[in-house]
Design a protein around this motif. Sequence first.
Motif, PDB file in Angstrom:
ATOM      1  N   VAL A 560      -3.904 -18.048  51.534  1.00 23.39           N
ATOM      2  CA  VAL A 560      -3.359 -18.013  50.183  1.00 23.39           C
ATOM      3  C   VAL A 560      -4.236 -18.841  49.247  1.00 23.39           C
ATOM      4  CG1 VAL A 560      -1.361 -18.508  48.718  1.00 23.39           C
ATOM      5  CG2 VAL A 560      -1.021 -17.795  51.088  1.00 23.39           C
ATOM      6  N   LEU A 561      -4.541 -18.275  48.098  1.00 25.56           N
ATOM      7  CA  LEU A 561      -5.192 -19.006  47.016  1.00 25.56           C
ATOM      8  C   LEU A 561      -4.186 -19.143  45.880  1.00 25.56           C
ATOM      9  CD1 LEU A 561      -7.601 -20.207  45.434  1.00 25.56           C
ATOM     10  CD2 LEU A 561      -8.236 -17.866  44.809  1.00 25.56           C
ATOM     11  N   ALA A 562      -3.792 -20.374  45.568  1.00 25.82           N
ATOM     12  CA  ALA A 562      -2.859 -20.629  44.475  1.00 25.82           C
ATOM     13  C   ALA A 562      -3.615 -21.274  43.325  1.00 25.82           C
ATOM     14  CB  ALA A 562      -1.730 -21.544  44.939  1.00 25.82           C
ATOM     15  N   ARG A 637     -18.496 -26.942  45.647  1.00 19.45           N
ATOM     16  CA  ARG A 637     -19.245 -25.834  46.251  1.00 19.45           C
ATOM     17  C   ARG A 637     -19.092 -25.845  47.773  1.00 19.45           C
ATOM     18  NH1 ARG A 637     -23.215 -27.501  42.627  1.00 19.45           N
ATOM     19  NH2 ARG A 637     -24.426 -28.421  44.330  1.00 19.45           N
ATOM     20  N   HIS A 638     -19.199 -27.018  48.342  1.00 14.84           N
ATOM     21  CA  HIS A 638     -19.103 -27.142  49.795  1.00 14.84           C
ATOM     22  C   HIS A 638     -17.745 -26.660  50.298  1.00 14.84           C
ATOM     23  CE1 HIS A 638     -20.144 -29.189  53.669  1.00 14.84           C
ATOM     24  NE2 HIS A 638     -18.822 -29.212  53.786  1.00 14.84           N
ATOM     25  N   LEU A 639     -16.668 -27.146  49.697  1.00 24.46           N
ATOM     26  CA  LEU A 639     -15.336 -26.814  50.165  1.00 24.46           C
ATOM     27  C   LEU A 639     -14.959 -25.365  49.863  1.00 24.46           C
ATOM     28  CD1 LEU A 639     -13.551 -30.166  49.306  1.00 24.46           C
ATOM     29  CD2 LEU A 639     -14.006 -29.241  51.588  1.00 24.46           C
ATOM     30  N   ILE A 640     -15.482 -24.812  48.783  1.00 26.57           N
ATOM     31  CA  ILE A 640     -15.259 -23.386  48.510  1.00 26.57           C
ATOM     32  C   ILE A 640     -15.904 -22.540  49.605  1.00 26.57           C
ATOM     33  CG2 ILE A 640     -15.932 -21.486  46.987  1.00 26.57           C
ATOM     34  CD1 ILE A 640     -15.439 -23.392  44.621  1.00 26.57           C
ATOM     35  N   ASP A 641     -17.126 -22.894  49.998  1.00 29.63           N
ATOM     36  CA  ASP A 641     -17.793 -22.158  51.082  1.00 29.63           C
ATOM     37  C   ASP A 641     -16.994 -22.259  52.383  1.00 29.63           C
ATOM     38  OD1 ASP A 641     -19.854 -21.347  49.477  1.00 29.63           O
ATOM     39  OD2 ASP A 641     -21.248 -22.919  50.116  1.00 29.63           O
ATOM     40  N   VAL A 642     -16.531 -23.462  52.683  1.00 29.91           N
ATOM     41  CA  VAL A 642     -15.770 -23.671  53.918  1.00 29.91           C
ATOM     42  C   VAL A 642     -14.477 -22.864  53.891  1.00 29.91           C
ATOM     43  CG1 VAL A 642     -14.489 -25.381  55.267  1.00 29.91           C
ATOM     44  CG2 VAL A 642     -16.755 -25.953  54.358  1.00 29.91           C
ATOM     45  N   ALA A 643     -13.737 -22.966  52.793  1.00 33.37           N
ATOM     46  CA  ALA A 643     -12.461 -22.249  52.687  1.00 33.37           C
ATOM     47  C   ALA A 643     -12.658 -20.743  52.764  1.00 33.37           C
ATOM     48  CB  ALA A 643     -11.766 -22.627  51.380  1.00 33.37           C
ATOM     49  N   SER A 644     -13.702 -20.247  52.099  1.00 31.23           N
ATOM     50  CA  SER A 644     -13.961 -18.809  52.104  1.00 31.23           C
ATOM     51  C   SER A 644     -14.252 -18.307  53.509  1.00 31.23           C
ATOM     52  CB  SER A 644     -15.138 -18.494  51.178  1.00 31.23           C
ATOM     53  OG  SER A 644     -15.457 -17.122  51.210  1.00 31.23           O
ATOM     54  N   ASP A 645     -15.096 -19.043  54.240  1.00 34.48           N
ATOM     55  CA  ASP A 645     -15.449 -18.610  55.591  1.00 34.48           C
ATOM     56  C   ASP A 645     -14.242 -18.668  56.532  1.00 34.48           C
ATOM     57  OD1 ASP A 645     -17.993 -18.144  54.777  1.00 34.48           O
ATOM     58  OD2 ASP A 645     -18.843 -19.978  55.609  1.00 34.48           O
ATOM     59  N   GLY A 650      -9.824 -15.196  59.273  1.00 32.96           N
ATOM     60  CA  GLY A 650      -8.411 -14.960  59.564  1.00 32.96           C
ATOM     61  C   GLY A 650      -7.592 -16.221  59.714  1.00 32.96           C
ATOM     62  N   GLU A 651      -8.144 -17.374  59.358  1.00 36.57           N
ATOM     63  CA  GLU A 651      -7.403 -18.625  59.458  1.00 36.57           C
ATOM     64  C   GLU A 651      -6.410 -18.739  58.293  1.00 36.57           C
ATOM     65  OE1 GLU A 651      -7.605 -20.456  61.963  1.00 36.57           O
ATOM     66  OE2 GLU A 651      -9.545 -20.095  62.892  1.00 36.57           O
ATOM     67  N   PRO A 652      -5.252 -19.381  58.514  1.00 38.29           N
ATOM     68  CA  PRO A 652      -4.251 -19.526  57.443  1.00 38.29           C
ATOM     69  C   PRO A 652      -4.622 -20.653  56.478  1.00 38.29           C
ATOM     70  CG  PRO A 652      -3.435 -20.530  59.461  1.00 38.29           C
ATOM     71  CD  PRO A 652      -4.752 -19.897  59.819  1.00 38.29           C
ATOM     72  N   VAL A 653      -5.538 -20.371  55.569  1.00 39.24           N
ATOM     73  CA  VAL A 653      -6.009 -21.358  54.589  1.00 39.24           C
ATOM     74  C   VAL A 653      -5.071 -21.343  53.380  1.00 39.24           C
ATOM     75  CG1 VAL A 653      -7.912 -22.082  53.115  1.00 39.24           C
ATOM     76  CG2 VAL A 653      -8.387 -21.016  55.323  1.00 39.24           C
ATOM     77  N   LEU A 654      -4.606 -22.512  52.971  1.00 44.18           N
ATOM     78  CA  LEU A 654      -3.815 -22.665  51.761  1.00 44.18           C
ATOM     79  C   LEU A 654      -4.672 -23.416  50.756  1.00 44.18           C
ATOM     80  CD1 LEU A 654      -0.443 -23.739  53.451  1.00 44.18           C
ATOM     81  CD2 LEU A 654      -1.298 -21.434  52.978  1.00 44.18           C
ATOM     82  N   PHE A 655      -5.209 -22.693  49.796  1.00 36.68           N
ATOM     83  CA  PHE A 655      -6.195 -23.225  48.854  1.00 36.68           C
ATOM     84  C   PHE A 655      -5.513 -23.388  47.497  1.00 36.68           C
ATOM     85  CE2 PHE A 655     -10.964 -22.584  47.643  1.00 36.68           C
ATOM     86  CZ  PHE A 655     -10.901 -23.700  46.826  1.00 36.68           C
ATOM     87  N   VAL A 656      -5.321 -24.629  47.061  1.00 41.40           N
ATOM     88  CA  VAL A 656      -4.680 -24.912  45.775  1.00 41.40           C
ATOM     89  C   VAL A 656      -5.755 -25.413  44.811  1.00 41.40           C
ATOM     90  CG1 VAL A 656      -2.903 -26.230  44.578  1.00 41.40           C
ATOM     91  CG2 VAL A 656      -2.528 -25.488  46.946  1.00 41.40           C
ATOM     92  N   SER A 657      -5.883 -24.753  43.667  1.00 43.70           N
ATOM     93  CA  SER A 657      -6.980 -25.071  42.753  1.00 43.70           C
ATOM     94  C   SER A 657      -6.564 -24.821  41.314  1.00 43.70           C
ATOM     95  CB  SER A 657      -8.203 -24.218  43.098  1.00 43.70           C
ATOM     96  OG  SER A 657      -9.294 -24.515  42.251  1.00 43.70           O
ATOM     97  N   THR A 658      -7.463 -25.165  40.411  1.00 42.93           N
ATOM     98  CA  THR A 658      -7.329 -24.788  39.004  1.00 42.93           C
ATOM     99  C   THR A 658      -8.177 -23.548  38.761  1.00 42.93           C
ATOM    100  OG1 THR A 658      -9.088 -26.363  38.491  1.00 42.93           O
ATOM    101  CG2 THR A 658      -6.820 -27.122  38.170  1.00 42.93           C
ATOM    102  N   GLN A 659      -8.388 -23.229  37.488  1.00 42.99           N
ATOM    103  CA  GLN A 659      -9.087 -21.994  37.141  1.00 42.99           C
ATOM    104  C   GLN A 659     -10.551 -21.983  37.546  1.00 42.99           C
ATOM    105  OE1 GLN A 659      -7.338 -24.037  35.096  1.00 42.99           O
ATOM    106  NE2 GLN A 659      -6.589 -22.972  33.292  1.00 42.99           N
ATOM    107  N   LEU A 660     -11.064 -23.079  38.089  1.00 39.77           N
ATOM    108  CA  LEU A 660     -12.492 -23.131  38.407  1.00 39.77           C
ATOM    109  C   LEU A 660     -12.906 -22.095  39.456  1.00 39.77           C
ATOM    110  CD1 LEU A 660     -13.127 -24.750  41.339  1.00 39.77           C
ATOM    111  CD2 LEU A 660     -12.243 -26.651  40.032  1.00 39.77           C
ATOM    112  N   VAL A 661     -11.951 -21.548  40.217  1.00 44.70           N
ATOM    113  CA  VAL A 661     -12.288 -20.518  41.210  1.00 44.70           C
ATOM    114  C   VAL A 661     -11.955 -19.124  40.709  1.00 44.70           C
ATOM    115  CG1 VAL A 661     -11.958 -22.073  43.159  1.00 44.70           C
ATOM    116  CG2 VAL A 661     -10.036 -20.715  42.338  1.00 44.70           C
ATOM    117  N   GLU A 662     -11.606 -19.014  39.439  1.00 46.77           N
ATOM    118  CA  GLU A 662     -11.040 -17.754  38.958  1.00 46.77           C
ATOM    119  C   GLU A 662     -12.078 -16.661  38.727  1.00 46.77           C
ATOM    120  OE1 GLU A 662      -7.320 -17.689  36.518  1.00 46.77           O
ATOM    121  OE2 GLU A 662      -8.813 -17.402  34.949  1.00 46.77           O
ATOM    122  N   ALA A 663     -13.224 -17.015  38.200  1.00 47.04           N
ATOM    123  CA  ALA A 663     -14.205 -15.991  37.829  1.00 47.04           C
ATOM    124  C   ALA A 663     -15.520 -16.238  38.548  1.00 47.04           C
ATOM    125  CB  ALA A 663     -14.426 -15.994  36.319  1.00 47.04           C
ATOM    126  N   GLY A 664     -16.076 -15.172  39.115  1.00 49.30           N
ATOM    127  CA  GLY A 664     -17.421 -15.234  39.653  1.00 49.30           C
ATOM    128  C   GLY A 664     -17.565 -15.904  40.998  1.00 49.30           C
TER     129      GLY A 664
END
Length: 894
Positions: A560-562, A637-645, A650-664
Motif C-alpha cells: 500500500v502507498l498512502a 531516493r534510497h528508501l524509494i528504491d528499497v520500497a519499490s523493489d 510481493g512483500e506487504p510494504v506500507l509506504f506512507v508519504s507526502t506528494q513527493l512520490v506522486e509524479a514521475g
Amino acid sequence: MVDFTDRPSHIGPDGEQIPLEEHLDDVRERVGWLVPDDAETPEGNSLSELAEVVTRVHDFGKLTAWFREHLLSDDAQPAGPKHHAPISALLAHYALEARGFDGADQLVGFLAVARHHGRLPDTADYVHRASVEQSGRIQTLYRSDALEQAAHIDETVPELAEALVDRATGGAGDWGTFHERLADSDAAIELPWVAETVCSGRRLRPAPEKLPPSFYESVLQVWSALVFADKASATYLSTGIEIGRKAYRSPTPGRLEIDAYIDELQTENAETELDPRTEQMNERREDARQEVHARAKEFVDDDRNVATLTLPTGMGKTLTGLDAALTVLEGSDMASNPNEGRLVYALPYTSIIDQVAEQSRELFGTGERGERLTVDHHLADTLVSPPDEPESVADDAVENVAALLGESWRSGMVVTTFVQLFESLAGPTNARSMKLPSLYGSVVVLDEPQALPLEWWPLVDRLVELLTDEYGASVIAMTATQPELLSAGDREPFSLVADPDPYYDELDRLDFVLHSSAVAMLPGQNETESETNHGAESAALPYDRAGELVANRADDGKSVLAICNTIDSARELAESVDDSTAPLNVNEVYDELLDDADESTESIPPKRTRADVVRRRRPGQPLLVHLTTRHRPCDRRHLIDVASDLAQAGEPVLFVSTQLVEAGVDVSFDEVIRDFAPMDSLVQAAGRCNRSYDRNRGRVTVWQLAPPPNRETTPASAVYGRGESLTKLTGQALATVYDGEPMPEPDVTRSAVEHYFDLLEGRGVGTDEYVEFLERAEAEQLGRLSLIDERPAVDVVVTRTADERETVEEIRRAFGEYRWDDLDDLVESTGDWQVSVPVYPGDDDTMEKLAVCEPLFPDTDRLVLDGRPGRHDGYFDATDGVVIPDTSVEARLL
C-alpha cells in the motif's frame, strides 16, 4: 591604425591585459553566432545588425584612465567615475540612431548595454529616472558622470573614441557629435532623446503603453546574447575563436539510440517468461511510441509549433517524449547555425529530475559532465567539460568555463525544472539570462505542465508563444491529464496521439474507490450548499481508523502507498499504522546500516538494505516506510528504491508519504490511498498503482483525512483551500462518473479529468496581470514572480556518516584558510544532505530551538544537525526525519 594596448578591457586567465578593441571584436563575433540573421527588431529592422552595433560600444566607458586604474590596482581610488555601462549605453543609443535604427530600436540597444552587468528593469520607470533631472543615483550616473567621462576621454584618447564610434556607426556618426549631444541639455530635462520613446507629457512621465509589440522579446534577445558573449569572452575561450565556436554547439543525443535501447529490452524480454498482461502492456507502449514517432514527423511540417502528447501514466511517456523531441530536432534544419538545435526537458519537481537524468544518461551513454547532457536545478552541479581545453590553462579557469557552459545550457540536452525555464524567460537574473540564446531552434518538452501554478497559466502560454515566435522553438506538452493551457495561437495544439482514448480504455488496470469521507466532498451530499464544507469536514476520517484500514491491507498481503497532503498528516498516519500493526520499520533498518558502516551514504546500496530487511522480518510481518520532505534527498531516493523493489517482490510494504512520490516516481503498489486532492493529483497518484499490470487489478482509494492533532482544518483544506477550491471542482467532476460503485480507471482519467479542466477553464484561470508585465516590459515586476511558494526556511545539513561529518569539518577548514573555490564546491556537495525547515511569521519557537545547531561555517545561514543518536536527540529521527520538538506552528506542507 590606432593602438588600444594601453586601454585594457579585462585581465585574461593568464594574467595578461586584454586590449579593449580585441574584447569588443571577440564579443561581436560571439553575438553574431547567437542572434539569428532573420530575427527582427520592434521596428522591423535586423536584430542581428542591431546587436552588432551594441557589441561594438558596450564597453566604451573602459576608455577612461579611471577604469584602467581601477582594473590594475585593487587599492587605488580612481580620480573619476570607474563604471562604464551608462556612457556606453548612451553611445549605443546614438550609434543606432546614426545607423538608421529608429524609435524603440534605439531603446533596445540602450537597455541591453546599460544592464549588461545587472538585470533588466521596468523599462518605462527606469528610463524616466535615467532621463529626468532628479536627486537620484541613476540621474547622476547617466548625465553628470557620463559628461565627466566624455570630457576626460576627449582630453586623453580622442582618437580611440573616434575609432570606436566610427566603427559602430559605419561612418555615419562621429565622436564629436556624440560628445556635444551629451553636453547640450535643458535645465529641466536631461536626456529627452533617450526618454521620448517611452515617456510622454510636458515634463515626461513613464508611458509603457507607448512600447510596440515584441519590444520586451527583442530586449531579452539582445541583452542575453550580450551577457553570455561578454562573460564567455572573459574566459580562456577568448584565446581561441575556433575553440569558442565549438563550445557554442554540442552534439544532441541520437534518436536511433532509443531504437537500440528498445531492441535490447525486447531481446531481454523474449528470453524471459513474462505475464501475458505485462507483454500486452509492453506492446501497447511500443505502439504508442511508434505512433508518436510518426506523428512527430508530421508535426515538423505543420505550421504549429506547439504539440501535446497525452498518454496514461505507466505508458512510458518519458521514453516516448524523448523519441518525439529528437524526431522533431532531426527533422528540423538546425545544422547550419552553430547555436541552434538542442533538447530541453523540463519537469515540475527536483525530486524527479534525477530519475529522468539517470534514465537519459543510461539511454544515451553520457557522463556527469558530458557535452550531450546537462542537469540544471538549484541543487545540481551544473558543469559541462569544455571542448579541446588547452593544456596550459589552469584548472580553476577550466572549472569556470565548465560552469559557464553548464549554466548557459550549451549541452545538446538539458534536463531542468519549470522554475529554471520559465523564470529565466520571464524576468531573468543576469546569470540566468545566459540560458536564453540556447533556446533558438530548440525542442522544449514540458513534462506534467498541469503542475504549473494556476496563476502562471496565462503567462506560461505567453512565454511559450515567445519561445515559438522569437526563438523558433517547438514545444511538446506531455501528461496523462492534459490541461487547456497552451493556445498555439488561434488553433488547437498539434496532437502527437491522434486519439488517446483507446490507450486509456485498454489500460484499465485499476478501480477508483471513494471512501465515505471522500463521498462527502461530492456535491449533493449535504442539504444546502452552505453546509458543504462543514458536512465534508465532519465526515473526515480519524487517524486511528485510517491506520487500521491500512493495516488491514497488510493482513491481506497487499502493498500500500498512502499519500498525504501535509507532513504532519503523514507523520500522524505513519504512527497510527505502526500502532495498528507490528511492522518492521525500514527507515530504522537503513539507519542502523548507516550507523554500523559509518561510511558514506553511497556505500550502502539499496540492495543491501533490501536484503537486511528480508533477513530481519518475521513471516507475515508488514514493512513500514515513511518519507516526507523532512528526510534528506539522498535518503528519500534510497528508501524509494528499497520500497519499490520490495513491493515488486510481493512483500506487504506500507509506504506512507507526502506528494513527493506522486509524479514521475517509478513505483508500483497493489493499492494506492490518496487524501482528497485536485483531480490531476488523484490521477498522478493512481499512476503508482499496478503500474505495469503487476497485479490482477489495482485499487485507488480516495479518502479525506481529519485534521492532525492541534490543527483546525483538514489537510485537504489546508493545502488546497476551502469554498471555491480545486477540491470542490474535483468533487463536481467525480460526481459526473460516480454511482456508488468502484469507478473503472478510464472513467476517472478521461471523463472526469476532462470535466474538471472544463470547470477550471470556465472559472477563469490565472493572473492576467503577469502577462501585462511582459507586454509593458516590466522586467523587475516579472523578476519578483516565483513558480514556487518561497516561504522563509532554514536550510539544515544533516550528517549521518563519518564521511559526511568529515566534509563538514573540511568546509570549516576551507573557510578558515580562505579557500573560496574549495568552499563553494564542498558546500555544493552537501545539497543531497540538506533539509529545508519552514519558519513561519512569528514562529520564534522554531528559531529558538534550531539555535542548538551550529552554522555550517561562519557567515552562513545554513545549519548542521548531527543525525547520530545522542547528538541532537529530538531533532532527527530515522522515521520522521528532521523534527522540531514540541513546536506549535501550522502544519508543514510539502
